[in-house]
Design a protein around this motif. Sequence first.
Motif, PDB file in Angstrom:
ATOM      1  N   PHE A 124       4.055 -44.805 -21.311  1.00 12.43           N
ATOM      2  CA  PHE A 124       3.707 -43.383 -21.772  1.00 12.43           C
ATOM      3  C   PHE A 124       2.693 -43.352 -22.675  1.00 12.43           C
ATOM      4  N   ARG A 138      13.066 -49.387 -23.777  1.00  7.59           N
ATOM      5  CA  ARG A 138      12.586 -48.187 -24.154  1.00  7.59           C
ATOM      6  C   ARG A 138      11.125 -48.625 -24.903  1.00  7.59           C
ATOM      7  N   MET A 183      11.103 -31.215 -16.802  1.00  8.65           N
ATOM      8  CA  MET A 183      10.907 -31.746 -18.028  1.00  8.65           C
ATOM      9  C   MET A 183      10.067 -30.803 -18.977  1.00  8.65           C
ATOM     10  N   ALA A 225       8.282 -38.040 -25.268  1.00  8.97           N
ATOM     11  CA  ALA A 225       7.513 -37.066 -25.203  1.00  8.97           C
ATOM     12  C   ALA A 225       6.651 -36.907 -26.072  1.00  8.97           C
ATOM     13  N   PRO A 243      14.021 -40.200 -25.112  1.00 11.27           N
ATOM     14  CA  PRO A 243      13.241 -39.226 -24.390  1.00 11.27           C
ATOM     15  C   PRO A 243      12.325 -38.519 -25.111  1.00 11.27           C
ATOM     16  N   GLN A 296       8.927 -48.958 -21.506  1.00 15.43           N
ATOM     17  CA  GLN A 296       8.647 -47.569 -21.220  1.00 15.43           C
ATOM     18  C   GLN A 296       7.358 -46.854 -22.216  1.00 15.43           C
ATOM     19  N   PHE A 356       9.811 -39.592 -16.688  1.00 13.56           N
ATOM     20  CA  PHE A 356      10.856 -39.422 -17.372  1.00 13.56           C
ATOM     21  C   PHE A 356      12.134 -39.619 -16.352  1.00 13.56           C
ATOM     22  N   LEU A 365      16.456 -42.789 -18.800  1.00 11.31           N
ATOM     23  CA  LEU A 365      15.752 -42.185 -19.674  1.00 11.31           C
ATOM     24  C   LEU A 365      16.103 -40.595 -19.447  1.00 11.31           C
ATOM     25  N   LYS A 366      15.769 -40.058 -18.186  1.00 12.01           N
ATOM     26  CA  LYS A 366      16.373 -38.521 -17.853  1.00 12.01           C
ATOM     27  C   LYS A 366      16.758 -38.683 -16.307  1.00 12.01           C
ATOM     28  N   PRO A 377       4.998 -35.871 -16.714  1.00  9.34           N
ATOM     29  CA  PRO A 377       6.485 -35.746 -17.019  1.00  9.34           C
ATOM     30  C   PRO A 377       7.275 -36.676 -16.040  1.00  9.34           C
TER      31      PRO A 377
END
Length: 556
Positions: free
Chosen positions: A418, A411, A354, A389, A385, A414, A523, A549-550, A520
Amino acid sequence: MTDSLASLRTAGVSVWLDDLSRDRQTSGSLAALRDRGVSGVTTNPTIFARAVSESDSYDEQIRDLTLHQVSEEEAMRELAGADVRQACDVLRPVYEATDGVDGRVSIEVDPGIAHPTGRTIAEARALWWLVDTTNLFIKIPAAKQGLPAITDCLAEGISVNVTLIFSLDRYTEVILAFLEGLEQARTAGRPAYPTGRHHNPERSTMKALVYHGPGQKVWEDVPDPVVKDPTDAIVKIETTTICGTDLHILKGDVPAVTDGRILGHEGVGTVTEIGPECTKVKVGDRVIVSCISKCMECDFCKAGLTSHCQTLGGIGWIFGHLIDGTQAEYVRVPFADNGLIPLPEGVSAEQGTMLSDILPTGYEIGVLNGAVKDGDEVAVVGSGPVGLAAIMTAGPAGASKVIAVDGNEYRLEQAKKFGATDLVQVGEGVDVAAELKKLSRDGLGVDVAIEAVGLPATFATALGAIRPGGRVANVGVHGKPVEFPIDRDWINNITITTGLVNATTTPDLLAKIIADEIDPAKFVTHRFSFGQIMDAYDTFANAATEKALKVVITAQ
C-alpha cells in the motif's frame, strides 16, 4: 369503559392516551386499549421521567448506555425513542385503516430547550430521524420561540402537533405558523402525509441484512424503500461492504441502532428513482453512496463539517444507524444530490465502494488532518483497513517516508504493497515510539503520527513518536479515556486532531484513481454474493485468521 370508548369512536372522536411507558407496552395494555378504541398516544418529558423512575424495565438499556458513556440528554432521547417507536408499531393498524388520520404517537420536545428556536428545531429533527416512522408526531410547545420551529419543521416534512396553547391569540399564531409551514412544504413538493419505510404494506419486498439486537442479524425480506422527501433518491445496490462499525453495532456498542434497522453505509449502485427536487442525479446514473449524508445548507455543512449536519440532527452518519442502510438490494438516499457521487468510466464498482467510507476516512482524518506535506515523515500506528487507507494516501500527499506499525505480520506485508517505506512490528519488549524515532531523519521523531487503532496504548505511542512541532492525527475510535501527559508536552508545540469523516474528498480521490496514484481495489481480499452475506460477516469478524482486509458483497 369499553362501551364508552366504542361510543366515542363511533361518534367520530379520536381518543388519545396521555401516558406511555415500557411496562404498558410489554404487558399488552397499549394493544388492548387500541383494540378498545384508543387511537393515539402522547408523551412528554414529565411522563417519561416518571415511567423511567418507577420501572426497572429500562435498567438494562440504561446500563448499556452508561457503559458507552452516552450523555444524559442523549440517553433520555434513546430511551424515549425506543418506547415511541414500539408504540408507533402498536398503533400502525389504526394509522393504516384511517389513511393516516389516526394511529399516531406524539413525543414532545422538552419545553426547557425552547430557547433559542434553533434548539427546538434540532431536537425535533433528531427525534424524527431516531424514531423514523410515518405515524409519529413531534410535539412542539407553543412558546413564542416555538412558532418558527413549527413552521420550519412542517416545511421539512416533519409531522407536528402543538401543546401549551394558553390563549386565543396564541392559538391564532399557531394556526398561521402551521399554514405557513404547510405552504412551504407544498411549494417544495413534500407530501401532506410523509411516506417512509413503513408507509405502504402492499408494496413489493426486497432482501436486506437486518439487525435484531446484539448478536442478531438476518438476511430477510423487507419492504422496498420509497421516496420520502423531494430530495431523496432510490439506489439499486450493486456492490456493498462491511465496516468495523457494523461489527460494533452487532456487539451492542451503538445503542441508537434499534431492532429492525438495515445495516451498512457503503456501496455502489444505480439510481432507479428520484424525488422532484433532485437536480444533479438522474435515473440510470451509476453512483457511489457516501457514508455521510449532508444537506449542504446548514452552517456545519457549509463549513465542510458535513458529519455534523444540523438538518439531520447533528450527525451525518445515518445509514445503518438512524435510517436503513446499504446492505440491501435497494436503499433510500436523503439529499441525494449531495450524497451520491457519479462513478466515472474506468473506476470499478469495487474501487468506488472503498470511496464510500474507508478511503476518505484515512485520507481526511489521517493525512489531511495531520497536514501531511512534501518531505514529511509519517508513522501510521495500526495497519488495519483504515491505517492502510492513510498509508495509501500519505505518499501522494508528499510524505517522504511512511512507517507502518502493527503486530500482525500479514498486515505489515500488505502495508508495503500500500506504500509503506518502513515497518515496525509490535512485540513484547519493543518500545515502538523509540523505534519510530530511530527511523526519523534526526532521531527527534516523525513529523506526523496517525493513530488508527483506538486504544490508550496506541495513542500514547503516537504522542511519544512525534518531534517538537509534530502532529498526531487520531483516526481510531476510542472506547476508553486516554492519558495526555500535558506536563511533558505543553512545551513541545504539538497539534492533536480528531474527527469523524466528512466524505467531502471523494472527487479528489477519484482523480487520484484515474491518475493511477492509488488503487483502492487492493483492499478487497474476499468476495461474496448477497446470498452469502452471512458468510461475509463471519469472514470479516475473523479478519486476522482469515487474512481479510475488506470483503465485498455483490448483487450477482
